[in-house]
Design a protein around this motif. Sequence first.
Motif, PDB file in Angstrom:
ATOM      1  N   PRO A 187      -1.483  12.172  -3.554  1.00 52.88           N
ATOM      2  CA  PRO A 187      -2.113  11.016  -2.906  1.00 52.88           C
ATOM      3  C   PRO A 187      -2.451  11.294  -1.450  1.00 52.88           C
ATOM      4  O   PRO A 187      -1.935  12.254  -0.846  1.00 52.88           O
ATOM      5  CB  PRO A 187      -1.033   9.935  -3.013  1.00 52.88           C
ATOM      6  CG  PRO A 187       0.245  10.697  -3.019  1.00 52.88           C
ATOM      7  CD  PRO A 187      -0.039  11.966  -3.754  1.00 52.88           C
ATOM      8  N   ASP A 188      -3.305  10.457  -0.873  1.00 52.68           N
ATOM      9  CA  ASP A 188      -3.645  10.553   0.545  1.00 52.68           C
ATOM     10  C   ASP A 188      -2.379  10.346   1.383  1.00 52.68           C
ATOM     11  O   ASP A 188      -1.587   9.437   1.130  1.00 52.68           O
ATOM     12  CB  ASP A 188      -4.683   9.481   0.888  1.00 52.68           C
ATOM     13  CG  ASP A 188      -5.065   9.511   2.348  1.00 52.68           C
ATOM     14  OD1 ASP A 188      -5.934  10.310   2.714  1.00 52.68           O
ATOM     15  OD2 ASP A 188      -4.467   8.718   3.120  1.00 52.68           O
ATOM     16  N   ALA A 195       2.760   3.145   1.998  1.00 55.89           N
ATOM     17  CA  ALA A 195       3.529   2.712   0.831  1.00 55.89           C
ATOM     18  C   ALA A 195       5.025   2.876   1.079  1.00 55.89           C
ATOM     19  O   ALA A 195       5.829   1.998   0.735  1.00 55.89           O
ATOM     20  CB  ALA A 195       3.105   3.496  -0.408  1.00 55.89           C
ATOM     21  N   GLU A 196       5.426   3.984   1.712  1.00 53.88           N
ATOM     22  CA  GLU A 196       6.840   4.221   2.014  1.00 53.88           C
ATOM     23  C   GLU A 196       7.354   3.209   3.029  1.00 53.88           C
ATOM     24  O   GLU A 196       8.492   2.738   2.932  1.00 53.88           O
ATOM     25  CB  GLU A 196       7.039   5.645   2.526  1.00 53.88           C
ATOM     26  CG  GLU A 196       6.862   6.706   1.438  1.00 53.88           C
ATOM     27  CD  GLU A 196       7.011   8.117   1.988  1.00 53.88           C
ATOM     28  OE1 GLU A 196       7.146   8.264   3.221  1.00 53.88           O
ATOM     29  OE2 GLU A 196       7.000   9.069   1.188  1.00 53.88           O
ATOM     30  N   LEU A 253      -7.446  -0.015  -1.049  1.00 52.59           N
ATOM     31  CA  LEU A 253      -5.998   0.178  -1.109  1.00 52.59           C
ATOM     32  C   LEU A 253      -5.397   0.288   0.287  1.00 52.59           C
ATOM     33  O   LEU A 253      -4.327  -0.264   0.560  1.00 52.59           O
ATOM     34  CB  LEU A 253      -5.684   1.433  -1.938  1.00 52.59           C
ATOM     35  CG  LEU A 253      -4.208   1.754  -2.158  1.00 52.59           C
ATOM     36  CD1 LEU A 253      -3.483   0.599  -2.827  1.00 52.59           C
ATOM     37  CD2 LEU A 253      -4.066   3.016  -3.005  1.00 52.59           C
ATOM     38  N   MET A 254      -6.072   0.991   1.196  1.00 51.59           N
ATOM     39  CA  MET A 254      -5.573   1.155   2.567  1.00 51.59           C
ATOM     40  C   MET A 254      -5.446  -0.211   3.236  1.00 51.59           C
ATOM     41  O   MET A 254      -4.415  -0.526   3.858  1.00 51.59           O
ATOM     42  CB  MET A 254      -6.515   2.057   3.365  1.00 51.59           C
ATOM     43  CG  MET A 254      -6.131   2.223   4.829  1.00 51.59           C
ATOM     44  SD  MET A 254      -4.608   3.174   5.062  1.00 51.59           S
ATOM     45  CE  MET A 254      -5.263   4.842   4.865  1.00 51.59           C
ATOM     46  N   ALA A 259      -2.224  -4.678   5.241  1.00 55.86           N
ATOM     47  CA  ALA A 259      -2.009  -6.122   5.284  1.00 55.86           C
ATOM     48  C   ALA A 259      -0.595  -6.472   4.828  1.00 55.86           C
ATOM     49  O   ALA A 259       0.054  -7.365   5.378  1.00 55.86           O
ATOM     50  CB  ALA A 259      -3.033  -6.830   4.404  1.00 55.86           C
ATOM     51  N   SER A 260      -0.102  -5.744   3.836  1.00 51.92           N
ATOM     52  CA  SER A 260       1.249  -5.996   3.350  1.00 51.92           C
ATOM     53  C   SER A 260       2.283  -5.667   4.406  1.00 51.92           C
ATOM     54  O   SER A 260       3.220  -6.431   4.646  1.00 51.92           O
ATOM     55  CB  SER A 260       1.520  -5.164   2.088  1.00 51.92           C
ATOM     56  OG  SER A 260       0.620  -5.508   1.056  1.00 51.92           O
ATOM     57  N   VAL A 261       2.112  -4.500   5.067  1.00 51.31           N
ATOM     58  CA  VAL A 261       3.051  -4.092   6.114  1.00 51.31           C
ATOM     59  C   VAL A 261       2.981  -5.038   7.300  1.00 51.31           C
ATOM     60  O   VAL A 261       4.001  -5.494   7.821  1.00 51.31           O
ATOM     61  CB  VAL A 261       2.768  -2.636   6.554  1.00 51.31           C
ATOM     62  CG1 VAL A 261       3.621  -2.275   7.757  1.00 51.31           C
ATOM     63  CG2 VAL A 261       3.046  -1.684   5.401  1.00 51.31           C
TER      64      VAL A 261
END
Length: 286
Positions: A187-188, A195-196, A253-254, A259-261
């Motif tokens: 993955p990028d 994600a981590e 996805l980025m 936005a989630s973080v």
Amino acid sequence: MVQRAYWKGQIRLALVSIPVEIYPATKSGASVSFRQIHEPSGKPVKYEKVVPGIGAIDTDDIVKGYEVSKGQYVLLDEEEIEAVKLESKRTLELVQFVDASDIDILYYEKPYYVVPADDLAEEAYIVLREALRRTKKVGLGQLALRGQEQLVGLRPCGKGLVLEVLRYAEEVNKAASYFRDVPASKPDADLLDLAETLIDKKSGKFDAADYHNHYVDALKRVIAKKAKAKGKRVLEDVGEPADVREGSNVIDLMAALKASVDGKKTAAAATKKKAPAKKAPTKKRA
């Protein structure tokens, strides 16, 4: 009410025998089961043994058959089946020890609590428990019970031991055929970092009590209401969890990960601002 032991016997490690009792670690009371009821009479529905083209038959005429090809069966009577059943043994021999991480989660089927049968067994029981814990190993053996032989693993659990019934290799589908079309590309790096970060922010200790089966909870509420409603119809809309949005597709996805973080950061900051110490009234902030 004292629960009945599933199995009583001894665990053998070389020349050491430890008398133990095994009890089920799980229960089925959390689920809701239904019976089929004949509505006009209110009585439960029973099933008859029926043969196509013949109708209802006598249960004494029924034998067991194994389908070897479409519509072709090898018939076995009870004596023939009983002849190959294994004699139940009162000894579980630990024949091998493997790293706990070597056993894939797919092989675990059902857990049982293992307790010492008496005070004399406690010392050897504790020694085995701590030896398994320090070596991070699982003891393997085969338990002959009720005519069949189960592959089992023994591992420490708190102050005791847990015996896990394991599936045999032929009972588990190989994952390769299901994941064949999943690309093996890396993955990028930036996406992976985001994600981590999100995983780190949502990490915590597992507590099963934090989770509930909302469907079962709703069913129990409906049953309780129905019992008081004297035959009236009761409907309850369970609904979806608050964070489920129908029809939404993640295109970027980025952006979604960022936005989630950021959302977690904003929520954390808001939580800190929410509980100020009580002070004298101050001027309103713009």
